[in-house]
Design a protein around this motif. Structure first.
Motif, PDB file in Angstrom:
ATOM      1  N   MET A   1      15.404  -1.774  -5.654  1.00  0.00           N
ATOM      2  CA  MET A   1      13.848  -2.461  -5.475  1.00  0.00           C
ATOM      3  C   MET A   1      13.338  -2.691  -6.835  1.00  0.00           C
ATOM      4  SD  MET A   1      13.351  -2.607  -2.404  1.00  0.00           S
ATOM      5  CE  MET A   1      11.468  -2.584  -2.026  1.00  0.00           C
ATOM      6  N   SER A   2      12.652  -4.198  -6.769  1.00  0.00           N
ATOM      7  CA  SER A   2      11.929  -4.252  -8.020  1.00  0.00           C
ATOM      8  C   SER A   2      10.481  -4.471  -7.576  1.00  0.00           C
ATOM      9  CB  SER A   2      12.267  -5.647  -8.427  1.00  0.00           C
ATOM     10  OG  SER A   2      13.560  -5.745  -9.099  1.00  0.00           O
ATOM     11  N   LYS A   3       9.419  -4.482  -8.357  1.00  0.00           N
ATOM     12  CA  LYS A   3       8.056  -4.671  -8.039  1.00  0.00           C
ATOM     13  C   LYS A   3       7.451  -5.873  -8.715  1.00  0.00           C
ATOM     14  CE  LYS A   3       6.191  -0.561  -9.965  1.00  0.00           C
ATOM     15  NZ  LYS A   3       5.821   0.632  -9.822  1.00  0.00           N
ATOM     16  N   LEU A   4       6.552  -6.391  -8.142  1.00  0.00           N
ATOM     17  CA  LEU A   4       5.789  -7.567  -8.768  1.00  0.00           C
ATOM     18  C   LEU A   4       4.461  -6.614  -8.774  1.00  0.00           C
ATOM     19  CD1 LEU A   4       5.866 -10.388  -9.648  1.00  0.00           C
ATOM     20  CD2 LEU A   4       4.910 -10.992  -7.590  1.00  0.00           C
ATOM     21  N   VAL A   5       3.817  -6.742 -10.202  1.00  0.00           N
ATOM     22  CA  VAL A   5       2.768  -6.048 -10.166  1.00  0.00           C
ATOM     23  C   VAL A   5       1.603  -7.308 -10.489  1.00  0.00           C
ATOM     24  CG1 VAL A   5       1.141  -4.748 -11.819  1.00  0.00           C
ATOM     25  CG2 VAL A   5       3.706  -4.150 -11.450  1.00  0.00           C
ATOM     26  N   ILE A   6       0.568  -6.947  -9.884  1.00  0.00           N
ATOM     27  CA  ILE A   6      -0.791  -7.909 -10.017  1.00  0.00           C
ATOM     28  C   ILE A   6      -1.224  -7.688 -11.425  1.00  0.00           C
ATOM     29  CG2 ILE A   6      -2.671  -9.237  -8.742  1.00  0.00           C
ATOM     30  CD1 ILE A   6       0.157  -8.933  -7.083  1.00  0.00           C
ATOM     31  N   SER A   7      -1.077  -8.400 -12.113  1.00  0.00           N
ATOM     32  CA  SER A   7      -1.800  -8.260 -13.643  1.00  0.00           C
ATOM     33  C   SER A   7      -3.117  -8.627 -13.704  1.00  0.00           C
ATOM     34  CB  SER A   7      -1.051  -8.994 -14.667  1.00  0.00           C
ATOM     35  OG  SER A   7       0.297  -8.679 -14.573  1.00  0.00           O
ATOM     36  N   ALA A   8      -3.407  -9.962 -12.896  1.00  0.00           N
ATOM     37  CA  ALA A   8      -4.772 -10.438 -12.947  1.00  0.00           C
ATOM     38  C   ALA A   8      -4.803 -11.327 -11.648  1.00  0.00           C
ATOM     39  CB  ALA A   8      -4.961 -11.313 -14.068  1.00  0.00           C
ATOM     40  N   ILE A   9      -6.057 -11.279 -10.932  1.00  0.00           N
ATOM     41  CA  ILE A   9      -6.224 -12.032  -9.823  1.00  0.00           C
ATOM     42  C   ILE A   9      -7.729 -12.180  -9.609  1.00  0.00           C
ATOM     43  CG2 ILE A   9      -6.447 -10.210  -7.979  1.00  0.00           C
ATOM     44  CD1 ILE A   9      -3.868 -12.776  -7.138  1.00  0.00           C
ATOM     45  N   GLY A  10      -7.721 -13.454  -9.038  1.00  0.00           N
ATOM     46  CA  GLY A  10      -9.299 -14.009  -8.490  1.00  0.00           C
ATOM     47  C   GLY A  10      -9.427 -13.620  -7.125  1.00  0.00           C
ATOM     48  N   PRO A  11     -10.807 -13.941  -6.697  1.00  0.00           N
ATOM     49  CA  PRO A  11     -10.984 -13.488  -5.100  1.00  0.00           C
ATOM     50  C   PRO A  11     -10.362 -14.635  -4.234  1.00  0.00           C
ATOM     51  CG  PRO A  11     -12.931 -14.631  -6.492  1.00  0.00           C
ATOM     52  CD  PRO A  11     -11.954 -14.363  -7.225  1.00  0.00           C
ATOM     53  N   ALA A  12     -10.407 -14.460  -2.944  1.00  0.00           N
ATOM     54  CA  ALA A  12      -9.638 -15.177  -1.998  1.00  0.00           C
ATOM     55  C   ALA A  12      -8.159 -15.301  -2.410  1.00  0.00           C
ATOM     56  CB  ALA A  12     -10.267 -16.635  -2.076  1.00  0.00           C
ATOM     57  N   SER A  13      -7.495 -14.231  -2.501  1.00  0.00           N
ATOM     58  CA  SER A  13      -6.123 -14.017  -2.755  1.00  0.00           C
ATOM     59  C   SER A  13      -5.645 -12.890  -1.923  1.00  0.00           C
ATOM     60  CB  SER A  13      -5.766 -13.684  -4.289  1.00  0.00           C
ATOM     61  OG  SER A  13      -6.541 -14.741  -5.017  1.00  0.00           O
ATOM     62  N   SER A  14      -4.846 -12.996  -1.147  1.00  0.00           N
ATOM     63  CA  SER A  14      -4.313 -11.996  -0.280  1.00  0.00           C
ATOM     64  C   SER A  14      -2.892 -12.264   0.316  1.00  0.00           C
ATOM     65  CB  SER A  14      -5.096 -11.794   0.938  1.00  0.00           C
ATOM     66  OG  SER A  14      -5.219 -12.920   1.567  1.00  0.00           O
ATOM     67  N   VAL A  15      -1.959 -11.454   0.764  1.00  0.00           N
ATOM     68  CA  VAL A  15      -0.925 -11.528   1.252  1.00  0.00           C
ATOM     69  C   VAL A  15      -0.990 -12.226   2.632  1.00  0.00           C
ATOM     70  CG1 VAL A  15       1.219 -10.347   2.460  1.00  0.00           C
ATOM     71  CG2 VAL A  15       0.212  -9.444   0.153  1.00  0.00           C
ATOM     72  N   TYR A 143      -1.539  -3.707   1.683  1.00  0.00           N
ATOM     73  CA  TYR A 143      -3.028  -3.663   1.435  1.00  0.00           C
ATOM     74  C   TYR A 143      -3.834  -4.323   2.556  1.00  0.00           C
ATOM     75  CZ  TYR A 143      -1.149  -2.372  -3.313  1.00  0.00           C
ATOM     76  OH  TYR A 143      -0.490  -1.685  -4.416  1.00  0.00           O
ATOM     77  N   PRO A 144      -4.699  -3.615   2.966  1.00  0.00           N
ATOM     78  CA  PRO A 144      -5.405  -4.019   4.039  1.00  0.00           C
ATOM     79  C   PRO A 144      -6.559  -4.788   3.630  1.00  0.00           C
ATOM     80  CG  PRO A 144      -5.601  -1.888   4.429  1.00  0.00           C
ATOM     81  CD  PRO A 144      -4.705  -1.901   3.200  1.00  0.00           C
ATOM     82  N   ARG A 145      -6.613  -5.588   2.485  1.00  0.00           N
ATOM     83  CA  ARG A 145      -7.729  -6.031   1.946  1.00  0.00           C
ATOM     84  C   ARG A 145      -7.220  -6.987   0.789  1.00  0.00           C
ATOM     85  NH1 ARG A 145      -6.398  -4.435  -3.054  1.00  0.00           N
ATOM     86  NH2 ARG A 145      -5.689  -2.222  -3.364  1.00  0.00           N
ATOM     87  N   PRO A 146      -7.929  -8.082   0.531  1.00  0.00           N
ATOM     88  CA  PRO A 146      -7.697  -9.037  -0.634  1.00  0.00           C
ATOM     89  C   PRO A 146      -6.963  -8.123  -1.889  1.00  0.00           C
ATOM     90  CG  PRO A 146      -9.882  -9.595   0.210  1.00  0.00           C
ATOM     91  CD  PRO A 146      -9.656  -8.230   0.837  1.00  0.00           C
ATOM     92  N   LEU A 147      -6.097  -9.030  -2.533  1.00  0.00           N
ATOM     93  CA  LEU A 147      -5.373  -8.207  -3.636  1.00  0.00           C
ATOM     94  C   LEU A 147      -6.452  -8.089  -5.028  1.00  0.00           C
ATOM     95  CD1 LEU A 147      -1.999 -10.398  -3.541  1.00  0.00           C
ATOM     96  CD2 LEU A 147      -2.258  -7.857  -3.100  1.00  0.00           C
ATOM     97  N   GLN A 148      -6.076  -6.896  -5.580  1.00  0.00           N
ATOM     98  CA  GLN A 148      -6.609  -6.652  -6.999  1.00  0.00           C
ATOM     99  C   GLN A 148      -5.719  -6.305  -7.978  1.00  0.00           C
ATOM    100  OE1 GLN A 148      -8.758  -3.126  -5.840  1.00  0.00           O
ATOM    101  NE2 GLN A 148     -10.110  -4.155  -4.152  1.00  0.00           N
ATOM    102  N   ALA A 149      -6.346  -6.626  -9.208  1.00  0.00           N
ATOM    103  CA  ALA A 149      -5.508  -6.251 -10.504  1.00  0.00           C
ATOM    104  C   ALA A 149      -4.921  -5.077 -10.394  1.00  0.00           C
ATOM    105  CB  ALA A 149      -6.190  -6.507 -11.642  1.00  0.00           C
ATOM    106  N   GLY A 150      -3.663  -4.742 -10.619  1.00  0.00           N
ATOM    107  CA  GLY A 150      -3.087  -3.392 -10.373  1.00  0.00           C
ATOM    108  C   GLY A 150      -2.288  -3.065  -9.175  1.00  0.00           C
ATOM    109  N   ASP A 151      -2.467  -4.104  -8.369  1.00  0.00           N
ATOM    110  CA  ASP A 151      -1.839  -3.595  -7.191  1.00  0.00           C
ATOM    111  C   ASP A 151      -0.307  -4.036  -7.276  1.00  0.00           C
ATOM    112  OD1 ASP A 151      -3.861  -3.239  -5.375  1.00  0.00           O
ATOM    113  OD2 ASP A 151      -4.083  -5.181  -4.469  1.00  0.00           O
ATOM    114  N   GLU A 152       0.553  -3.193  -6.592  1.00  0.00           N
ATOM    115  CA  GLU A 152       1.977  -3.488  -6.579  1.00  0.00           C
ATOM    116  C   GLU A 152       2.681  -3.829  -5.419  1.00  0.00           C
ATOM    117  OE1 GLU A 152       3.266   0.181  -8.259  1.00  0.00           O
ATOM    118  OE2 GLU A 152       2.355  -0.142 -10.197  1.00  0.00           O
ATOM    119  N   LEU A 153       3.563  -4.972  -5.354  1.00  0.00           N
ATOM    120  CA  LEU A 153       4.081  -5.521  -4.156  1.00  0.00           C
ATOM    121  C   LEU A 153       5.763  -5.049  -4.324  1.00  0.00           C
ATOM    122  CD1 LEU A 153       2.577  -8.811  -3.671  1.00  0.00           C
ATOM    123  CD2 LEU A 153       2.001  -6.636  -2.516  1.00  0.00           C
TER     124      LEU A 153
END
Lengths: 350, 243
Positions: A1-15, A143-153
């Protein structure tokens, strides 16, 4: 497994994915990608199912970093500048991030949403068959919410496949087509006003609904009807006469008259309209709307046929065109001098 | 009750849904016909129909226009609407505990004043009501009930509240409601219940079905607090008193 880390993200962004269906009778709205064609295009570039979960990215800048291995991704949707460690990459292509590399995205240019699909999909716990975020209902995974910086997929390790591009048919910039009803008889002359006027999407819009700014649409018999069901693209008119187009996170029922409904084939294009840009509606008959819907689903089904390997020539031309669109002077002769236009492109988000 | 029964109207809701409208008003006969067509449609599967959403007065039928067009589906739905519906399998009856008034039902006093009654009168009448789930909509688990006693009818608030608490028990116009999630509302808040009509990872996720019968019972704040903890652990808390 690899992961994709959200390094920066704005509002209105989600899975988001194709959404969850079958529970509207319990008040659970389907959610899912605002621009399904763009979601499917991104997924088809990395060999995923058309409506696999991907990252829906709002109009602002974002950055994603591969960790614990390489990650292969694909970008589609609104045009925006993109680079991996300073190397320009194009929308509508796949790309591989080596372990530690970062994909940086600029502001959306002329659209609202981009989709970043990840080869192998996003690991999560589906609820009602979907990972799509619906924050109000506490749904969405991981994540049951919009994405935030630091989240990992969590995702699969990159396959090392040849990168690909997809040739999508050019998007119409014509009026947004609607089928009148179900409550268009609640409006008199206002129906013509609705169809003859220029509208703008208000900045206060979100995934639940796009508020429109334009002339006041008056009801014949007041603005309260007995609540009934809504669909994606329902155009309801509340008491202030400013229509709201119900989008993917809509309430499943509502008590305002609905003058018209955006047709399936135009809903993604409508969702991409940036706040403040003028547009018009056009009424079409049911036969035309359903013929367009069938064409839309057929195109979506055959997207994999539009995918082909990237040759270096393609990549350079794409990146060059993207850079030029942003207004940066670049040399077509010496690709080594290309620069990614700096985030002053915020102004291009009109 | 409607004086006459007319065939439903077919209203286009875009290119992938039809609203089958039985009435333009809230009326029990129309709602029974909506729920009957919903049951018929569940039995007589029509290829291309993906989902049906009952409301007070209409059934919204979602479908795939690749598989069936508006005209063909509309005719089938009109035919089904004329067929005798399969009877509801069982009428389930739920008793839902409510803590009335005070911080839990901030509008109880005002409702009492507006209706020239005491708060206890309001509670007594609300508890005496025999309700049915007419529809579930807007947000997950928000159950719209028919059967509000006539003496409790009053117009909705002029200024809807932007947020009302999870579990709110409220009335508005001829309607009564059991609300699951915190949400905006223009109705009058009489109390709260610990019952979650929608709870993830619980079986069933959705407690109430359209057509279920509902009655309320008053509990004190301490009981509410205990029930709230039990509900948080996944207990149903509502009592199934008949099915």
């Amino acid at each position: 497994m690899s992961k994709l880390v959200i390094s920066a993200i704005g509002p209105a962004s989600s899975v988001q994915d194709g959404g969850r269906h079958g529970a509207q009778r319990y008040g659970l709205t389907p959610s899912g990608a605002m621009d399904r064609l763009a979601l499917a295009a991104a997924n088809s570039l990395v060999g995923n199912a058309a409506f696999a979960a991907a990252i829906e990215i709002g109009p602002f800048r974002a950055a994603f970093t591969a960790r614990e291995g390489a990650v292969r991704v694909a970008l589609a949707g609104s045009p925006r500048n993109a680079d991996i460690s300073g190397r320009a990459v194009a929308s509508d292509t796949s790309m591989t991030l080596a372990d530690g590399e970062t994909l940086t995205l600029g502001f959306a240019r002329g659209g609202s949403f981009s989709y970043l699909a990840i080869e192998g999909g996003i690991a999560g716990e589906p609820m009602f068959g979907s990972l799509a975020v619906n924050a109000r209902a506490g749904l969405g995974s991981p994540y049951p919410r919009p994405l935030q910086a630091g989240d990992e997929l969590q995702t699969a390790a990159a396959s090392g496949a040849t990168e690909r591009r997809i040739d999508l048919p050019p998007l119409s910039d014509g009026p947004i087509r609607v089928v009148m009803g179900p409550q268009d008889n609640e409006f008199g002359d206002a129906k013509e006003l609705f169809l003859d006027s220029e509208w703008k999407i208000s900045a206060t819009s979100d995934r639940m609904g796009y508020r429109l700014e334009g002339p006041v649409i008056k009801h014949l018999h007041g603005h309260n009807i007995v609540t009934d069901g809504t669909v994606n693209g329902s155009i309801q008119v509340p008491g202030n006469g400013q229509p709201i187009v119900l989008m993917l996170d809509r309430g499943t029922s509502g008590g305002y008259p609905k003058i018209a409904t955006v047709i399936t084939a135009d809903l993604g294009r409508f969702a991409q309209l940036p706040a403040g840009r003028g547009f018009r509606f056009k009424a079409v008959g049911m036969t035309e709307a359903q013929a367009e819907a069938r064409k839309f689903w057929e195109m979506l089904r055959t997207l994999p046929d539009r995918v082909r390997p990237i040759e270096n020539f393609d990549l350079n031309i794409e990146a060059l065109q993207d850079a030029n669109v942003a207004g940066a002077a670049v040399s077509a002769v010496d690709a080594g001098t290309w620069q990614i236009p700096s985030p002053a492109d915020a102004q291009a988000h009109d | 009750m409607a004086a006459t029964l007319s065939p439903p109207r077919l209203l286009p809701s875009g290119d992938s849904a039809i609203t089958v409208e039985f009435s333009r008003n809230i009326d029990d006969v129309a709602n029974q016909r909506v729920l009957a067509l919903d049951r018929t449609l569940a039995r007589e599967t029509i290829a291309g129909v993906t989902e049906a959403v009952p409301t007070y007065r209409s059934l919204l039928v979602h479908y795939d226009p690749v598989q069936i067009d508006f005209g063909t589906l509309g005719e089938k739905l009109l035919t089904l609407a004329q067929m005798p519906a399969p009877p509801a399998a069982t009428t389930r009856r739920w008793r839902i505990p409510v803590v009335y008034g005070g911080e839990h039902g901030i509008d109880l006093e005002d409702v009492a004043k507006a209706l020239n009654m005491t708060p206890d009168d309001i509670v007594a009448r609300h508890v005496a009501g025999d309700y049915r789930v007419a529809m579930i909509g807007f947000t997950p688990g928000w159950s719209y009930l028919s059967g509000l006693p006539d003496s409790l009818r009053m117009p909705r608030r002029l200024n809807p509240r932007l947020l009302t608490p999870a579990g709110t028990i409220s009335i508005g116009g001829v309607q009564a409601g059991v609300q699951c999630l915190a949400a905006p509302s223009g109705w009058h808040l009489l109390g709260r219940t610990a019952v979650r009509t929608y709870q993830l990872r619980r079986d069933p996720t959705f407690l109430l079905e359209p057509g279920d019968a509902v009655t309320f019972t008053a509990v004190d704040a301490k009981t509410f607090a205990e029930q709230d903890q039990a509900a948080e652990r996944g207990e149903i808390v509502a009592e199934l008193i008949a099915s």
